[in-house]
Design an enzyme around this catalytic site. Structure first.
Site, short mmCIF file in Angstrom:
data_model
loop_
_atom_site.label_atom_id
_atom_site.label_comp_id
_atom_site.label_asym_id
_atom_site.label_seq_id
_atom_site.Cartn_x
_atom_site.Cartn_y
_atom_site.Cartn_z
N TYR A 98 0.85 -1.19 0.00
CA TYR A 98 0.00 0.00 0.00
C TYR A 98 0.89 1.24 0.00
O TYR A 98 1.93 1.28 0.65
CB TYR A 98 -0.93 -0.01 1.21
CG TYR A 98 -1.88 -1.18 1.18
CD1 TYR A 98 -3.02 -1.14 0.38
CD2 TYR A 98 -1.62 -2.34 1.91
CE1 TYR A 98 -3.88 -2.23 0.32
CE2 TYR A 98 -2.47 -3.42 1.85
CZ TYR A 98 -3.60 -3.36 1.06
OH TYR A 98 -4.45 -4.44 0.98
N LEU A 99 0.45 2.24 -0.74
CA LEU A 99 1.27 3.43 -0.97
C LEU A 99 0.93 4.54 0.03
O LEU A 99 0.49 5.62 -0.33
CB LEU A 99 1.10 3.90 -2.41
CG LEU A 99 1.57 2.89 -3.46
CD1 LEU A 99 1.25 3.38 -4.87
CD2 LEU A 99 3.07 2.62 -3.32
N HIS A 100 1.18 4.24 1.31
CA HIS A 100 0.85 5.19 2.37
C HIS A 100 1.51 6.55 2.15
O HIS A 100 0.85 7.58 2.02
CB HIS A 100 1.28 4.64 3.73
CG HIS A 100 0.73 3.29 4.07
ND1 HIS A 100 1.33 2.13 3.67
CD2 HIS A 100 -0.37 2.93 4.78
CE1 HIS A 100 0.63 1.10 4.12
NE2 HIS A 100 -0.40 1.56 4.79
N ASP A 101 2.84 6.54 2.12
CA ASP A 101 3.58 7.80 2.04
C ASP A 101 3.48 8.48 0.67
O ASP A 101 3.36 9.70 0.59
CB ASP A 101 5.04 7.57 2.42
CG ASP A 101 5.18 7.17 3.88
OD1 ASP A 101 4.26 7.45 4.67
OD2 ASP A 101 6.21 6.56 4.23
#
Length: 328
Positions: free
Chosen positions: A256-259
């Site tokens: 998952y591409l949180h940042d």
């Protein structure tokens, strides 16, 4: 193609040097809309020295025209003992890059010849805030220890900045490090609460939207095949252990591409839908430490507890991925 405005925004990226931090930094270094003044480093995913090394690794791979200052900050949370995510991000916090060799046997990622600045991250944050005032955006990708320390040291200066975009918290969904808490807030809940009550304009990019931006392993592999470069090779390498964790624990081979999503919000705020909420962070709960508690009651008292955060609750995933692919 996503249209990015030419006007650049002065930004500081505050990071704990993990895998998704690296992807977000690539975006920042390649974005014409962000004028990256400094990268400040905090303990979180990994210790602060290794995190700084990881940031410098990314900077050296991207080879941006202008190199930002990289400065180390807090080595541990305000109150709690240190807690890291080496089991998810790899022993070095960046996918254990030492394992990768070129065809001739030489290291693909040799020892770095650049070092962080000797300037303290807290002093650098305050100096940059004094210089840019309300034009400055801080994008916080790790625990909020550096920012809380800056607020405690000089809240007057910190209150002049334009906004802090925070990757952290979970408003309507479960946590990811405990049932209640997202990792960054769990690592330093006391710092998160200092920032929540600071009076600085805050945008929270939490798990509510981050979990809607999954990056499959297949997409990373195809990207390397279609656009071979040092950057696409690095993205494949550094995400290996991180993606394997999700494959083994959640049945999804990817991450998952949180940042990167927090970085994308700094570039284009229209990607997300937000709700103005009053949010506090639990600092002492036996089971709920680090929980971001939002008052979403119909009868909430906004005079007593006015909204202090713009919480992102939905995202245009398709437009986000177009921007992400454009910048990495």
């Amino acid at each position: 193609m996503v249209t990015i405005q030419n006007q650049s925004i002065p930004v500081i990226v505050d990071t704990d040097g993990g895998v998704d931090d690296a992807l977000a930094l690539i975006m920042a270094l390649n974005s014409p809309q962000l004028d990256l003044q400094a990268i400040t480093v905090v303990a979180g995913n990994i210790n602060v020295d290794q995190a700084a090394n990881n940031v410098l690794r990314v900077v050296s791979i991207v080879q941006a025209d202008t190199l930002p200052i990289v400065a180390k900050g807090c080595e541990k949370p305000l109150v709690k003992p240190p807690f890291n995510a080496a089991g998810i991000h790899g022993a070095d916090g960046l996918g254990e890059l030492d394992q990768f060799k070129e065809a001739d046997g030489t290291p693909r990622y040799p020892h770095l010849t650049i070092a962080p600045s000797t300037e303290d991250a807290i002093a650098l944050i305050l100096k940059t805030a004094q210089k840019y005032g309300d034009r400055l955006t801080i994008i916080a990708l790790g625990p909020l220890t550096n920012l809380a320390t800056a607020i405690q040291k000089d809240s007057t200066t910190m209150k002049t900045i334009g906004q802090i975009i925070i990757m952290g918290g979970a408003v309507t969904v479960p946590g990811n490090i405990s049932a209640a808490a997202e990792f960054n807030f769990f690592v330093d809940p006391d710092a998160a609460q200092v920032v929540m009550e600071s009076g600085i304009p805050l945008t929270l990019v939490g798990l509510d939207v981050a979990m809607k931006a999954p990056l499959p392993r297949q997409m990373v592999e195809e990207n390397l095949q279609q656009r071979p470069s040092k950057i696409t090779q690095f993205i494949l390498d550094c995400t290996g252990i991180y993606m394997a964790f999700y494959r083994d624990n959640e049945g999804f081979y990817g991450c998952y591409l949180h940042d990167p999503l927090a970085m994308a919000v700094a570039i284009d705020a229209s990607l997300v839908k937000t709700e103005s909420l009053h949010i506090v962070v639990e600092t002492e709960g036996r089971f709920t430490t680090g929980m971001s508690l939002a008052d979403r009651r119909d009868r909430r008292d906004e005079k007593t507890n006015p909204p202090n955060v713009e919480a992102c609750l939905d995202v245009d995933t398709e437009r986000f991925f177009k921007l992400f692919n454009q910048l990495v």
